[in-house]
Design a protein around this motif. Structure first.
Motif, PDB file in Angstrom:
ATOM      1  N   GLY A  12      41.034  31.128  65.944  1.00 20.91           N
ATOM      2  CA  GLY A  12      39.613  31.258  66.191  1.00 20.91           C
ATOM      3  C   GLY A  12      39.230  31.372  67.654  1.00 20.91           C
ATOM      4  O   GLY A  12      38.047  31.446  67.982  1.00 20.91           O
ATOM      5  N   LYS A  13      40.231  31.400  68.550  1.00 25.10           N
ATOM      6  CA  LYS A  13      39.946  31.433  69.988  1.00 25.10           C
ATOM      7  C   LYS A  13      39.572  32.841  70.471  1.00 25.10           C
ATOM      8  O   LYS A  13      39.009  32.998  71.550  1.00 25.10           O
ATOM      9  N   GLY A  14      39.909  33.866  69.674  1.00 23.46           N
ATOM     10  CA  GLY A  14      39.519  35.224  70.052  1.00 23.46           C
ATOM     11  C   GLY A  14      40.681  36.157  70.325  1.00 23.46           C
ATOM     12  O   GLY A  14      40.512  37.179  70.999  1.00 23.46           O
ATOM     13  N   LYS A  15      41.868  35.859  69.788  1.00 19.83           N
ATOM     14  CA  LYS A  15      43.041  36.706  70.053  1.00 19.83           C
ATOM     15  C   LYS A  15      42.847  38.127  69.522  1.00 19.83           C
ATOM     16  O   LYS A  15      43.101  39.101  70.238  1.00 19.83           O
ATOM     17  N   THR A  16      42.403  38.244  68.267  1.00 18.72           N
ATOM     18  CA  THR A  16      42.200  39.574  67.690  1.00 18.72           C
ATOM     19  C   THR A  16      41.061  40.300  68.383  1.00 18.72           C
ATOM     20  O   THR A  16      41.142  41.515  68.623  1.00 18.72           O
ATOM     21  N   SER A  17      40.012  39.576  68.742  1.00 20.38           N
ATOM     22  CA  SER A  17      38.887  40.196  69.464  1.00 20.38           C
ATOM     23  C   SER A  17      39.357  40.733  70.808  1.00 20.38           C
ATOM     24  O   SER A  17      38.944  41.832  71.226  1.00 20.38           O
ATOM     25  N   TRP A  18      40.220  39.972  71.502  1.00 21.76           N
ATOM     26  CA  TRP A  18      40.775  40.468  72.770  1.00 21.76           C
ATOM     27  C   TRP A  18      41.572  41.745  72.524  1.00 21.76           C
ATOM     28  O   TRP A  18      41.473  42.712  73.285  1.00 21.76           O
ATOM     29  N   ALA A  19      42.392  41.744  71.470  1.00 24.83           N
ATOM     30  CA  ALA A  19      43.248  42.907  71.192  1.00 24.83           C
ATOM     31  C   ALA A  19      42.408  44.154  70.944  1.00 24.83           C
ATOM     32  O   ALA A  19      42.720  45.243  71.458  1.00 24.83           O
ATOM     33  N   ILE A  20      41.338  44.028  70.158  1.00 23.15           N
ATOM     34  CA  ILE A  20      40.455  45.169  69.889  1.00 23.15           C
ATOM     35  C   ILE A  20      39.799  45.648  71.181  1.00 23.15           C
ATOM     36  O   ILE A  20      39.722  46.863  71.449  1.00 23.15           O
ATOM     37  N   GLN A  21      39.342  44.723  71.991  1.00 26.43           N
ATOM     38  CA  GLN A  21      38.764  45.067  73.296  1.00 26.43           C
ATOM     39  C   GLN A  21      39.787  45.794  74.163  1.00 26.43           C
ATOM     40  O   GLN A  21      39.487  46.827  74.792  1.00 26.43           O
ATOM     41  N   ARG A  43      39.495  45.898  59.760  1.00 26.18           N
ATOM     42  CA  ARG A  43      38.775  45.413  60.941  1.00 26.18           C
ATOM     43  C   ARG A  43      39.092  46.274  62.162  1.00 26.18           C
ATOM     44  O   ARG A  43      38.205  46.622  62.945  1.00 26.18           O
ATOM     45  N   VAL A  44      40.352  46.628  62.325  1.00 25.92           N
ATOM     46  CA  VAL A  44      40.748  47.478  63.454  1.00 25.92           C
ATOM     47  C   VAL A  44      40.195  48.883  63.286  1.00 25.92           C
ATOM     48  O   VAL A  44      39.656  49.482  64.228  1.00 25.92           O
ATOM     49  N   LEU A  45      40.301  49.432  62.071  1.00 24.06           N
ATOM     50  CA  LEU A  45      39.782  50.778  61.825  1.00 24.06           C
ATOM     51  C   LEU A  45      38.283  50.859  62.114  1.00 24.06           C
ATOM     52  O   LEU A  45      37.796  51.838  62.679  1.00 24.06           O
ATOM     53  N   ASN A  46      37.562  49.793  61.750  1.00 28.33           N
ATOM     54  CA  ASN A  46      36.106  49.800  61.908  1.00 28.33           C
ATOM     55  C   ASN A  46      35.651  49.510  63.333  1.00 28.33           C
ATOM     56  O   ASN A  46      34.529  49.868  63.711  1.00 28.33           O
ATOM     57  N   ASN A  50      36.553  54.880  68.455  1.00 29.61           N
ATOM     58  CA  ASN A  50      36.803  55.878  69.496  1.00 29.61           C
ATOM     59  C   ASN A  50      38.287  56.138  69.742  1.00 29.61           C
ATOM     60  O   ASN A  50      38.644  57.148  70.334  1.00 29.61           O
ATOM     61  N   ARG A  51      39.150  55.221  69.313  1.00 32.59           N
ATOM     62  CA  ARG A  51      40.588  55.399  69.505  1.00 32.59           C
ATOM     63  C   ARG A  51      41.251  56.120  68.348  1.00 32.59           C
ATOM     64  O   ARG A  51      42.432  56.436  68.399  1.00 32.59           O
ATOM     65  N   CYS A  52      40.516  56.326  67.256  1.00 32.41           N
ATOM     66  CA  CYS A  52      41.022  57.094  66.109  1.00 32.41           C
ATOM     67  C   CYS A  52      42.325  56.530  65.547  1.00 32.41           C
ATOM     68  O   CYS A  52      43.348  57.237  65.465  1.00 32.41           O
ATOM     69  N   PHE A  53      42.326  55.258  65.174  1.00 35.60           N
ATOM     70  CA  PHE A  53      43.505  54.651  64.537  1.00 35.60           C
ATOM     71  C   PHE A  53      43.692  55.240  63.147  1.00 35.60           C
ATOM     72  O   PHE A  53      42.728  55.510  62.430  1.00 35.60           O
ATOM     73  N   ILE A  54      44.958  55.419  62.770  1.00 37.19           N
ATOM     74  CA  ILE A  54      45.287  55.994  61.466  1.00 37.19           C
ATOM     75  C   ILE A  54      46.245  55.053  60.742  1.00 37.19           C
ATOM     76  O   ILE A  54      47.160  54.483  61.346  1.00 37.19           O
ATOM     77  N   GLN A  55      46.045  54.919  59.437  1.00 38.51           N
ATOM     78  CA  GLN A  55      46.904  54.078  58.608  1.00 38.51           C
ATOM     79  C   GLN A  55      47.913  54.962  57.879  1.00 38.51           C
ATOM     80  O   GLN A  55      47.525  55.924  57.211  1.00 38.51           O
ATOM     81  N   PRO A  56      49.219  54.675  57.980  1.00 33.13           N
ATOM     82  CA  PRO A  56      50.215  55.472  57.252  1.00 33.13           C
ATOM     83  C   PRO A  56      49.951  55.430  55.747  1.00 33.13           C
ATOM     84  O   PRO A  56      49.484  54.431  55.210  1.00 33.13           O
ATOM     85  N   ASN A  57      50.265  56.551  55.065  1.00 28.12           N
ATOM     86  CA  ASN A  57      50.074  56.599  53.620  1.00 28.12           C
ATOM     87  C   ASN A  57      51.211  57.376  52.989  1.00 28.12           C
ATOM     88  O   ASN A  57      52.129  57.830  53.681  1.00 28.12           O
TER      89      ASN A  57
END
Length: 408
Positions: A12-21, A43-46, A50-57
């Motif tokens: 809850g300290k903000g690790k994922t938020s830092w990564a997205i930033q 969450r990352v896709l949304n 602007n970075r256009c992340f893609i999920q393998p399928n």
């Protein structure tokens, strides 16, 4: 690879938020973001539009996710996926990782080691027919490059992964060191990395890493900003007021060690109860019903509990069955409304894994490992939002570890 950075901060300290930033702002870098859960993929896709992340399928010529992953790597795309994908890497994967200088962000460590289910006769056949060789360091090498028989799945695992033999069993490392060496940089987002198997895996393979932590540097709400700073131990004493540990002697009696040779509520304890048809799990089930219904007086939706997966059905009971959360759950917010918790296991590593590390000159701290597993689990609840929880922790050992941690 340049380096590995462990971003070690309490949940809850903000690790994922830092990564997205970080991914949004470093537009010249290519990223792979790996997480255990699909909701975090979304969450990352949304949040990195602007970075256009893609999920393998599997919508490709060969119909496999690995082929999709490799094609995205070849094209230099930013990729987001789940942990399981990394157990499938091949030579093409490594080539594209190196060529495009990818940065990996691994959201939570995961089980880097698992048993390969292979029969004794198949194992002996592979050795006696010179299909495989077991080296002095116990590593398994596939020798027959032309092999196309029924054991092709083992060939793929041994060639693509890092497989060792221990106690006549095959152990597969699902996150091979070759991946780490092919990356430009790797960030591992976790808490208490020092107690986790992935840390020992890095030590065993002489993979160097640095510790950092994350802190908020301003802003509010969705505009909050974060930065990586020098690591320091977190003062968790504030959590003492938020975690109400059940101190009912009758309910906790089942987890009290009466014999030094027996570890109540460990996996071996459950196995013994089941094998000898003892009443330990019936008592535990009654204790949980008592805790949730009479002590907490809670609604079913507020309850969260765990035991070892093999004994889930034997321990479920009235008022809490649907609240089962796997004991190794990480990096998910799905249960952040849960307020009454029952953690009914006593955590130890598989003895075979411990011996394996000892043979490699690495000693595991069992208490730190157990504590890190417990903390990750309880932080799936509303505790991560700073709200109070009630916790039934019948194992005397696990309860003492948590209390010592809360007292810094």
């Amino acid at each position: 690879m340049n380096k590995v950075t462990i971003v070690d901060a309490i949940c809850g300290k903000g690790k994922t938020s830092w990564a997205i930033q970080h991914m949004n702002e470093n537009t010249e870098e290519r990223f792979i973001y790996i997480t255990p859960y699909l909701d975090e993929v979304d969450r990352v896709l949304n949040n990195c539009i602007n970075r256009c992340f893609i999920q393998p399928n599997i919508n490709n010529n060969k119909g496999t996710k690995l082929e999709s992953f490799n094609e995205l790597l070849k094209e230099g795309k930013n990729i987001v996926s789940t942990h399981a994908l990394f157990s499938l890497v091949n030579e093409d994967t490594l080539e594209y990782l190196k060529r495009n200088e990818y940065t990996l962000i691994l959201d939570e460590v995961f089980d880097v080691i698992e048993n390969i289910n292979i029969t004794k006769s198949d194992r002996e056949m592979l050795i006696n027919s010179n299909k495989i060789e077991v080296k002095e360091d116990s590593k398994v090498i596939w020798l027959d490059k032309e092999y196309t028989g029924n054991l092709g799945e083992y060939k793929k695992l041994i060639e693509n992964g890092e497989v060792y033999m221990m106690d006549n069993s095959f152990l597969l490392w699902t996150f091979p060191t070759c991946i780490m060496k092919a990356l430009k940089h790797a960030y591992i987002l976790t808490y208490m990395f020092k107690g986790q198997l992935q840390r020992y895996y890095y030590d065993m393979n002489n993979i160097s890493y640095e510790y950092k932590t994350v802190e908020s540097i301003g802003g509010i709400g969705t505009c909050k900003r974060y930065d990586l700073v020098e690591y320091q131990e977190t003062d968790v004493s504030y959590l003492r007021e938020l975690i109400n540990i059940c101190d009912n002697n009758k309910l906790n009696a089942i987890g009290k060690a009466k014999d030094k040779r027996i570890n109540p509520l460990s996996k071996s304890w459950y196995d013994n109860q089941n094998r000898r048809k003892l009443d330990g799990m019936d008592i535990l089930k009654a204790n949980m019903e008592n805790f949730f219904q009479k002590i907490c007086k809670s609604k079913s939706n507020d309850n969260m509990w765990t035991t070892f997966k093999d004994y889930k059905n034997k321990c479920r009971g009235r008022g809490y069955t649907k609240g089962f959360v796997s004991c190794n759950a990480r990096a998910t917010n799905e249960y952040r409304h849960k307020k009454n918790l029952a953690y009914c296991i006593n955590v130890f590593n598989n003895p075979m894994i411990i011996r394996f590390f000892i043979n490699k000159g690495v000693t595991i701290d069992e208490d730190t490992y157990a504590l890190s597993e417990l903390i990750q689990w309880i932080f799936r609840s509303q505790l991560r939002d700073g709200n109070k929880i009630n916790l039934y922790l019948p194992s005397e050992r696990m309860r003492n570890l948590l209390i010592q941690w809360l007292n810094n």
